[in-house]
Write a protein that holds these residues in place. Structure first.
Motif, PDB file in Angstrom:
ATOM      1  N   SER A   1      10.536   4.260   1.843  1.00  0.00           N
ATOM      2  CA  SER A   1      10.130   5.590   1.422  1.00  0.00           C
ATOM      3  C   SER A   1       9.695   5.544  -0.033  1.00  0.00           C
ATOM      4  O   SER A   1      10.005   4.601  -0.763  1.00  0.00           O
ATOM      5  N   ARG A   2       8.942   6.538  -0.436  1.00  0.00           N
ATOM      6  CA  ARG A   2       8.443   6.657  -1.796  1.00  0.00           C
ATOM      7  C   ARG A   2       7.484   5.505  -2.112  1.00  0.00           C
ATOM      8  O   ARG A   2       6.771   5.040  -1.267  1.00  0.00           O
ATOM      9  N   GLY A   3       7.453   5.021  -3.328  1.00  0.00           N
ATOM     10  CA  GLY A   3       6.393   4.121  -3.751  1.00  0.00           C
ATOM     11  C   GLY A   3       6.614   2.662  -3.444  1.00  0.00           C
ATOM     12  O   GLY A   3       7.664   2.252  -2.956  1.00  0.00           O
TER      13      GLY A   3
ATOM     14  N   ILE B   1       0.857  -1.176   0.000  1.00  0.00           N
ATOM     15  CA  ILE B   1       0.000   0.000   0.000  1.00  0.00           C
ATOM     16  C   ILE B   1       0.895   1.229   0.000  1.00  0.00           C
ATOM     17  O   ILE B   1       1.844   1.321   0.784  1.00  0.00           O
ATOM     18  N   SER B   2       0.604   2.130  -0.895  1.00  0.00           N
ATOM     19  CA  SER B   2       1.468   3.296  -1.045  1.00  0.00           C
ATOM     20  C   SER B   2       1.187   4.341   0.026  1.00  0.00           C
ATOM     21  O   SER B   2       0.144   4.318   0.675  1.00  0.00           O
ATOM     22  N   SER B   3       2.140   5.252   0.191  1.00  0.00           N
ATOM     23  CA  SER B   3       1.974   6.320   1.171  1.00  0.00           C
ATOM     24  C   SER B   3       1.227   7.509   0.590  1.00  0.00           C
ATOM     25  O   SER B   3       0.532   8.208   1.300  1.00  0.00           O
ATOM     26  N   SER B   4       1.370   7.736  -0.694  1.00  0.00           N
ATOM     27  CA  SER B   4       0.871   8.973  -1.288  1.00  0.00           C
ATOM     28  C   SER B   4      -0.644   8.987  -1.429  1.00  0.00           C
ATOM     29  O   SER B   4      -1.312   9.869  -0.895  1.00  0.00           O
ATOM     30  N   ASP B   5      -1.171   7.992  -2.134  1.00  0.00           N
ATOM     31  CA  ASP B   5      -2.608   8.010  -2.409  1.00  0.00           C
ATOM     32  C   ASP B   5      -3.319   6.743  -1.937  1.00  0.00           C
ATOM     33  O   ASP B   5      -4.496   6.540  -2.261  1.00  0.00           O
ATOM     34  N   GLY B   6      -2.600   5.899  -1.221  1.00  0.00           N
ATOM     35  CA  GLY B   6      -3.215   4.681  -0.706  1.00  0.00           C
ATOM     36  C   GLY B   6      -3.447   3.617  -1.764  1.00  0.00           C
ATOM     37  O   GLY B   6      -4.210   2.679  -1.523  1.00  0.00           O
ATOM     38  N   SER B   7      -2.782   3.738  -2.895  1.00  0.00           N
ATOM     39  CA  SER B   7      -2.930   2.703  -3.919  1.00  0.00           C
ATOM     40  C   SER B   7      -2.471   1.356  -3.376  1.00  0.00           C
ATOM     41  O   SER B   7      -1.525   1.294  -2.595  1.00  0.00           O
ATOM     42  N   THR B   8      -3.157   0.311  -3.810  1.00  0.00           N
ATOM     43  CA  THR B   8      -2.839  -1.031  -3.323  1.00  0.00           C
ATOM     44  C   THR B   8      -2.443  -1.939  -4.477  1.00  0.00           C
ATOM     45  O   THR B   8      -2.917  -1.772  -5.606  1.00  0.00           O
ATOM     46  N   TYR B   9      -1.596  -2.882  -4.165  1.00  0.00           N
ATOM     47  CA  TYR B   9      -1.062  -3.810  -5.150  1.00  0.00           C
ATOM     48  C   TYR B   9      -1.059  -5.209  -4.550  1.00  0.00           C
ATOM     49  O   TYR B   9      -0.811  -5.373  -3.356  1.00  0.00           O
ATOM     50  N   TYR B  10      -1.312  -6.201  -5.415  1.00  0.00           N
ATOM     51  CA  TYR B  10      -1.386  -7.582  -4.953  1.00  0.00           C
ATOM     52  C   TYR B  10      -0.682  -8.510  -5.932  1.00  0.00           C
ATOM     53  O   TYR B  10      -0.741  -8.318  -7.149  1.00  0.00           O
ATOM     54  N   ALA B  11      -0.046  -9.514  -5.380  1.00  0.00           N
ATOM     55  CA  ALA B  11       0.474 -10.585  -6.217  1.00  0.00           C
ATOM     56  C   ALA B  11      -0.704 -11.344  -6.823  1.00  0.00           C
ATOM     57  O   ALA B  11      -1.775 -11.438  -6.207  1.00  0.00           O
TER      58      ALA B  11
END
Length: 123
Positions: free
Chosen positions: A100-102, A51-61
Motif C-alpha cells: 500500500s501507499r508508495g 510503479i506507484s499506485s497514485s500517479d504511475g511514477s516509475t523507479y528503476y535500479a
C-alpha cells in the motif's frame, strides 16, 4: 484469496528480451504500488523496479535503468516488466510484490509476494 502470480521467465541469450507479467487475484492492483525484485544465488534480494499506485511514477535500479520498463494494465489487473538488452548479470529469480501507499526498495515493507519466475541469461 490474495495472490500474485509471475510468468514470462525463461532462458535467453545475452542481448535478448523477456517480458515478465505479474497478475493479481483477490485484490485490485490499482491501489497498490508494485515492485519487482530479484534474487540471484548466494545474493540478497534486490529491488529492480517499482510503479506507484497514485500517479504511475516509475523507479528503476541503476543496474537496469534504460534497459527495463515497468508498466501496469489496470483493466487486466497485471503489471509487466519489459526487459531488454539482457546481460548474464540479470540472471535471477524475479518476484513481484505489492504494498500500500508508495514505492519502496525495502522488501520487508511489501504485503504480498508472488512465487517468483526464473530468468536465465546465457549463451
Amino acid at each position: 484469496q490474495v495472490q500474485l502470480v509471475e510468468s514470462g521467465g525463461g532462458l535467453v541469450q545475452p542481448g535478448g528480451s523477456l517480458r515478465l507479467s505479474c497478475a493479481a487475484s483477490g485484490f485490485t492492483l490499482d491501489y497498490y504500488a508494485i515492485g519487482w525484485f530479484r534474487q540471484a544465488p548466494g545474493k540478497e534480494r534486490e529491488g529492480v523496479s517499482c510503479i506507484s499506485s497514485s500517479d504511475g511514477s516509475t523507479y528503476y535500479a541503476d543496474s537496469v535503468k534504460g534497459r527495463f520498463t515497468i508498466s501496469r494494465d489496470n483493466a487486466k489487473n497485471t503489471v509487466y516488466l519489459q526487459m531488454n538488452s539482457l546481460e548474464p548479470e540479470d540472471t535471477a529469480v524475479y518476484y513481484c510484490a505489492a504494498k500500500s501507499r508508495g514505492c519502496s526498495w525495502h522488501a520487508s515493507w511489501y504485503d504480498y509476494w508472488g512465487q517468483g519466475t526464473q530468468v536465465t541469461v546465457s549463451s
